[in-house]
Design a protein around this motif. Structure first.
Motif, PDB file in Angstrom:
ATOM      1  N   ALA A 110      -5.610   1.930  -3.454  1.00  0.00           N
ATOM      2  CA  ALA A 110      -5.037   1.507  -2.678  1.00  0.00           C
ATOM      3  C   ALA A 110      -3.996   2.162  -1.670  1.00  0.00           C
ATOM      4  O   ALA A 110      -3.091   2.127  -1.817  1.00  0.00           O
ATOM      5  CB  ALA A 110      -4.224   0.486  -2.074  1.00  0.00           C
ATOM      6  N   GLY A 111      -3.621   2.926  -2.651  1.00  0.00           N
ATOM      7  CA  GLY A 111      -3.170   4.087  -3.144  1.00  0.00           C
ATOM      8  C   GLY A 111      -1.381   3.922  -3.722  1.00  0.00           C
ATOM      9  O   GLY A 111      -0.767   4.881  -4.565  1.00  0.00           O
ATOM     10  N   LEU A 112      -1.366   2.860  -4.538  1.00  0.00           N
ATOM     11  CA  LEU A 112      -0.927   2.388  -5.509  1.00  0.00           C
ATOM     12  C   LEU A 112      -1.314   1.440  -6.865  1.00  0.00           C
ATOM     13  O   LEU A 112      -2.529   1.375  -5.854  1.00  0.00           O
ATOM     14  CB  LEU A 112       0.164   0.875  -5.174  1.00  0.00           C
ATOM     15  N   ARG A 113      -1.581   1.361  -7.697  1.00  0.00           N
ATOM     16  CA  ARG A 113      -1.500   1.391  -9.057  1.00  0.00           C
ATOM     17  C   ARG A 113      -2.055  -0.573  -8.509  1.00  0.00           C
ATOM     18  O   ARG A 113      -3.041  -1.308  -8.885  1.00  0.00           O
ATOM     19  CB  ARG A 113      -1.625   1.683 -10.393  1.00  0.00           C
TER      20      ARG A 113
ATOM     21  N   LEU B  36       0.402  -1.374  -0.033  1.00  0.00           N
ATOM     22  CA  LEU B  36       0.101  -0.097  -0.297  1.00  0.00           C
ATOM     23  C   LEU B  36       0.701   1.659  -0.205  1.00  0.00           C
ATOM     24  O   LEU B  36       1.879   1.605   0.442  1.00  0.00           O
ATOM     25  CB  LEU B  36      -1.076   0.058   1.468  1.00  0.00           C
ATOM     26  N   ALA B  37       0.646   2.131  -0.851  1.00  0.00           N
ATOM     27  CA  ALA B  37       0.816   4.087  -0.705  1.00  0.00           C
ATOM     28  C   ALA B  37       1.057   3.897   1.147  1.00  0.00           C
ATOM     29  O   ALA B  37       0.278   3.419   2.016  1.00  0.00           O
ATOM     30  CB  ALA B  37       0.139   5.456  -1.082  1.00  0.00           C
ATOM     31  N   ILE B  38       2.133   4.553   1.344  1.00  0.00           N
ATOM     32  CA  ILE B  38       2.489   5.165   2.604  1.00  0.00           C
ATOM     33  C   ILE B  38       1.604   5.470   3.647  1.00  0.00           C
ATOM     34  O   ILE B  38       1.119   5.109   4.632  1.00  0.00           O
ATOM     35  CB  ILE B  38       4.010   5.467   2.885  1.00  0.00           C
ATOM     36  N   PRO B  39       1.639   6.585   2.550  1.00  0.00           N
ATOM     37  CA  PRO B  39      -0.440   7.127   4.001  1.00  0.00           C
ATOM     38  C   PRO B  39      -1.135   6.573   4.118  1.00  0.00           C
ATOM     39  O   PRO B  39      -2.248   6.848   4.645  1.00  0.00           O
ATOM     40  CB  PRO B  39      -0.387   8.464   2.653  1.00  0.00           C
ATOM     41  N   VAL B  40      -1.666   5.692   3.065  1.00  0.00           N
ATOM     42  CA  VAL B  40      -2.929   5.083   3.586  1.00  0.00           C
ATOM     43  C   VAL B  40      -2.553   3.711   4.538  1.00  0.00           C
ATOM     44  O   VAL B  40      -2.860   3.467   5.506  1.00  0.00           O
ATOM     45  CB  VAL B  40      -3.112   3.711   2.121  1.00  0.00           C
ATOM     46  N   ALA B  41      -1.542   2.614   4.729  1.00  0.00           N
ATOM     47  CA  ALA B  41      -0.525   2.516   5.103  1.00  0.00           C
ATOM     48  C   ALA B  41      -0.798   3.061   6.765  1.00  0.00           C
ATOM     49  O   ALA B  41      -1.817   2.550   8.054  1.00  0.00           O
ATOM     50  CB  ALA B  41       0.895   1.478   5.302  1.00  0.00           C
ATOM     51  N   GLU B  42      -0.330   3.854   6.808  1.00  0.00           N
ATOM     52  CA  GLU B  42      -0.321   4.732   8.053  1.00  0.00           C
ATOM     53  C   GLU B  42      -1.923   5.524   8.904  1.00  0.00           C
ATOM     54  O   GLU B  42      -1.795   5.137  10.249  1.00  0.00           O
ATOM     55  CB  GLU B  42       0.894   6.638   7.923  1.00  0.00           C
ATOM     56  N   ALA B  43      -2.660   5.279   7.815  1.00  0.00           N
ATOM     57  CA  ALA B  43      -4.189   5.653   8.029  1.00  0.00           C
ATOM     58  C   ALA B  43      -4.898   4.498   9.092  1.00  0.00           C
ATOM     59  O   ALA B  43      -5.935   5.029   9.049  1.00  0.00           O
ATOM     60  CB  ALA B  43      -4.601   6.236   7.016  1.00  0.00           C
TER      61      ALA B  43
ATOM     62  N   ASP C 286      -1.017  15.551 -11.606  1.00  0.00           N
ATOM     63  CA  ASP C 286       0.656  16.102 -11.470  1.00  0.00           C
ATOM     64  C   ASP C 286       0.381  15.934  -9.742  1.00  0.00           C
ATOM     65  O   ASP C 286       0.907  16.086  -8.660  1.00  0.00           O
ATOM     66  CB  ASP C 286       1.283  16.625 -12.213  1.00  0.00           C
ATOM     67  N   GLU C 287      -0.840  17.530  -9.842  1.00  0.00           N
ATOM     68  CA  GLU C 287      -0.896  18.184  -8.320  1.00  0.00           C
ATOM     69  C   GLU C 287      -1.509  16.803  -7.451  1.00  0.00           C
ATOM     70  O   GLU C 287      -1.439  17.423  -6.380  1.00  0.00           O
ATOM     71  CB  GLU C 287      -2.432  19.430  -8.853  1.00  0.00           C
ATOM     72  N   ALA C 288      -2.319  16.205  -8.374  1.00  0.00           N
ATOM     73  CA  ALA C 288      -3.918  14.993  -7.298  1.00  0.00           C
ATOM     74  C   ALA C 288      -2.299  14.144  -6.914  1.00  0.00           C
ATOM     75  O   ALA C 288      -2.353  13.640  -5.462  1.00  0.00           O
ATOM     76  CB  ALA C 288      -4.385  14.286  -8.062  1.00  0.00           C
ATOM     77  N   VAL C 289      -1.682  13.967  -7.384  1.00  0.00           N
ATOM     78  CA  VAL C 289      -0.666  12.921  -7.271  1.00  0.00           C
ATOM     79  C   VAL C 289       0.445  13.623  -6.086  1.00  0.00           C
ATOM     80  O   VAL C 289       0.686  13.100  -5.191  1.00  0.00           O
ATOM     81  CB  VAL C 289       0.226  12.288  -7.991  1.00  0.00           C
ATOM     82  N   ALA C 290       1.142  15.130  -6.034  1.00  0.00           N
ATOM     83  CA  ALA C 290       1.792  15.298  -5.606  1.00  0.00           C
ATOM     84  C   ALA C 290       1.457  15.662  -4.273  1.00  0.00           C
ATOM     85  O   ALA C 290       2.116  15.725  -3.155  1.00  0.00           O
ATOM     86  CB  ALA C 290       2.801  16.143  -6.053  1.00  0.00           C
ATOM     87  N   LEU C 291       0.075  15.422  -3.829  1.00  0.00           N
ATOM     88  CA  LEU C 291      -1.120  16.082  -2.873  1.00  0.00           C
ATOM     89  C   LEU C 291      -1.491  14.893  -1.806  1.00  0.00           C
ATOM     90  O   LEU C 291      -0.986  15.236  -0.447  1.00  0.00           O
ATOM     91  CB  LEU C 291      -1.451  17.157  -2.726  1.00  0.00           C
TER      92      LEU C 291
ATOM     93  N   GLU D 278      -0.638   7.179  -5.864  1.00  0.00           N
ATOM     94  CA  GLU D 278       0.027   7.061  -7.984  1.00  0.00           C
ATOM     95  C   GLU D 278      -1.862   7.669  -8.167  1.00  0.00           C
ATOM     96  O   GLU D 278      -2.630   7.028  -7.729  1.00  0.00           O
ATOM     97  CB  GLU D 278       0.163   5.532  -8.060  1.00  0.00           C
ATOM     98  N   TYR D 279      -1.231   7.425  -9.283  1.00  0.00           N
ATOM     99  CA  TYR D 279      -2.616   8.323 -10.259  1.00  0.00           C
ATOM    100  C   TYR D 279      -3.485   6.634 -10.605  1.00  0.00           C
ATOM    101  O   TYR D 279      -3.012   5.640 -10.956  1.00  0.00           O
ATOM    102  CB  TYR D 279      -2.888   8.731 -11.320  1.00  0.00           C
TER     103      TYR D 279
END
Length: 182
Positions: free
Chosen positions: A149-152, A16-23, A109-114, A118-119
């Motif tokens: 899940a935060g990653l494709r 999972l993407a790091i912010p997802v795992a943390e949440a 790009d903005e959505a991904v950065a913020l 991953e898009y």
């Protein structure tokens, strides 16, 4: 047809993407226990491709859409959760919710950065805490939804009522409308 090997979401934290795992770790145990994750082919992350390849009903697909609204120089972000067979009402409902003059899908790009995600895998779990998260009322009635899940390369599976009941989610009647072919 590829198969899905679902595991408890906490076990899949490395997928999972790091912010997802943390949440996910911060969720109450009874909620976390109802969330599963599965690795998927990243090329099949888009809802229609995922549904066709893995045999998951498109009606159970949920999309998390990052929206940017503007009022003068002020930019306000939100995430909107809608079922895949519906269309987000950005021009009327989202503009009103954000109290902005103009609202649109945030640039990729903005959505991904913020979000740090991953898009094509952006999910409401792990978004910036300052963002409102709106869920169309239909989401809470879905027996099970699949969402990024935060990653494709992974998906989360949970009851719609659990997704709509997350502490930071506000259920909105009429946030989305059925697509013409639904």
């Amino acid at each position: 047809m590829p198969t899905l090997q679902r595991v408890p979401a906490l076990v899949a934290s490395g997928q999972l993407a790091i912010p997802v795992a943390e949440a996910l770790v911060a969720l109450p145990a009874d909620v976390l226990g109802r969330v599963q994750a599965a690795s998927i082919d990243p090329d099949l992350a888009d809802t229609a491709a995922f549904s066709e390849a893995y045999g998951f009903p498109v009606e159970g697909g949920a999309n998390c859409i990052v929206v940017a609204g503007r009022r003068g120089e002020d930019v306000r972000y939100a995430a909107c959760i809608v079922l895949a067979h519906t269309r987000l009402d950005v021009n009327r409902v989202v503009k009103k919710l954000l109290d902005v003059r103009k609202a649109s899908f945030a640039p990729k790009d903005e959505a991904v950065a913020l979000t740090g995600m991953e898009y094509g895998g952006i999910t409401p779990i792990g978004l910036p805490s300052s963002w409102p998260v709106y869920a169309d009322a239909r989401v809470q009635d879905a027996p099970e939804v699949v969402i990024g899940a935060g990653l494709r390369g992974a998906k989360l599976f949970l009851p719609g009522a659990v997704l709509a009941g997350l502490p930071h989610v506000q259920v909105v009647e009429g946030l989305a409308t059925p697509t013409p072919d639904a």
